[in-house]
Enzyme design. Structure first.
Site, PDB file in Angstrom:
ATOM      1  N   CYS A  54       0.863  -1.175   0.000  1.00  0.00           N
ATOM      2  CA  CYS A  54       0.000   0.000   0.000  1.00  0.00           C
ATOM      3  C   CYS A  54       0.906   1.234   0.000  1.00  0.00           C
ATOM      4  O   CYS A  54       1.839   1.318   0.799  1.00  0.00           O
ATOM      5  CB  CYS A  54      -0.890   0.004   1.240  1.00  0.00           C
ATOM      6  N   ASP A  61      -0.154  -6.043   0.257  1.00  0.00           N
ATOM      7  CA  ASP A  61      -1.393  -6.380  -0.430  1.00  0.00           C
ATOM      8  C   ASP A  61      -1.139  -7.637  -1.240  1.00  0.00           C
ATOM      9  O   ASP A  61      -0.075  -7.796  -1.845  1.00  0.00           O
ATOM     10  CB  ASP A  61      -1.832  -5.245  -1.357  1.00  0.00           C
ATOM     11  N   VAL A  76       6.640 -12.736 -24.406  1.00  0.00           N
ATOM     12  CA  VAL A  76       7.372 -12.551 -23.167  1.00  0.00           C
ATOM     13  C   VAL A  76       7.802 -13.914 -22.629  1.00  0.00           C
ATOM     14  O   VAL A  76       7.030 -14.876 -22.648  1.00  0.00           O
ATOM     15  CB  VAL A  76       6.552 -11.756 -22.123  1.00  0.00           C
ATOM     16  N   GLU A  77       9.035 -13.979 -22.187  1.00  0.00           N
ATOM     17  CA  GLU A  77       9.576 -15.213 -21.603  1.00  0.00           C
ATOM     18  C   GLU A  77       9.055 -15.313 -20.166  1.00  0.00           C
ATOM     19  O   GLU A  77       9.116 -14.352 -19.399  1.00  0.00           O
ATOM     20  CB  GLU A  77      11.108 -15.162 -21.663  1.00  0.00           C
ATOM     21  N   SER A  78       8.527 -16.469 -19.789  1.00  0.00           N
ATOM     22  CA  SER A  78       7.790 -16.616 -18.532  1.00  0.00           C
ATOM     23  C   SER A  78       8.644 -16.426 -17.278  1.00  0.00           C
ATOM     24  O   SER A  78       8.158 -15.870 -16.290  1.00  0.00           O
ATOM     25  CB  SER A  78       7.076 -17.964 -18.482  1.00  0.00           C
ATOM     26  N   HIS A  95      -3.726  -0.833  -6.291  1.00  0.00           N
ATOM     27  CA  HIS A  95      -3.978  -2.005  -7.131  1.00  0.00           C
ATOM     28  C   HIS A  95      -4.237  -1.615  -8.582  1.00  0.00           C
ATOM     29  O   HIS A  95      -3.725  -2.249  -9.509  1.00  0.00           O
ATOM     30  CB  HIS A  95      -5.180  -2.795  -6.600  1.00  0.00           C
ATOM     31  N   GLU A  96      -5.035  -0.568  -8.770  1.00  0.00           N
ATOM     32  CA  GLU A  96      -5.362  -0.110 -10.119  1.00  0.00           C
ATOM     33  C   GLU A  96      -4.099   0.322 -10.867  1.00  0.00           C
ATOM     34  O   GLU A  96      -3.968   0.069 -12.067  1.00  0.00           O
ATOM     35  CB  GLU A  96      -6.346   1.067 -10.055  1.00  0.00           C
TER      36      GLU A  96
END
Length: 158
Positions: A54, A61, A76-78, A95-96
């Protein structure tokens, strides 16, 4: 099978001595060439243990992040994605913001045809937050709008 030249830029995969970033680090993301750019297909990543802080209280969070995209030339490579998502652990943002940052970083990295990032964050103070962000090229705008509307309607069904 992929040849050595196709795998040259991947420095994290197979590396047993990883340096796990503790601060937001988009530079850790790596890509490889999509061998099937003529096909429209989905790639989904599921990160059930996403953590961030936060920005006001510094409290942790916990969330569940889903990333789904239709690739163009780059993918994208994982393992690099895992390290990138891990780098949010000490990042203080709402979060947004996290969901939008992830989406924008991946758009910049991959130039996908379509991408969406959904977050399902655990309740804090009795409230859960489920941010959704998506992006589409000009040919996939109808999909972008449809998925946004679906998420809007689905959010109200919970």
């Amino acid at each position: 099978m992929r040849n050595k030249q196709e795998l040259e830029g991947l420095t994290l995969l197979g590396n047993q001595h990883n340096n796990y970033p503790t601060d937001y680090t988009p530079e850790v993301l790596e890509t490889f060439i999509n061998k099937h750019p003529q096909n429209e297909y989905l790639v989904t990543f599921d990160c059930p243990e996403f953590t961030t802080l936060c920005p006001k209280t510094g409290q942790p969070d916990f969330g569940h992040i889903y990333i789904t995209y239709i690739p163009r030339e780059q993918m994208v490579e994982s393992k690099s994605l895992k390290l990138y998502l891990f780098s949010f652990r000490n990042h203080g943002d709402f979060h947004e913001d996290c969901v939008n940052i992830i989406m924008k970083d991946l758009v910049k990295l991959l130039d996908p045809k379509y991408i969406e990032v959904m977050g399902f964050f655990r309740p804090r103070g009795g409230i859960s937050i489920y941010p959704f962000a998506n992006y589409a090229d000009t040919e996939h705008q109808q999909l972008r709008q449809q998925r946004l509307l679906e998420q809007f309607n689905h959010q109200h069904e919970r």
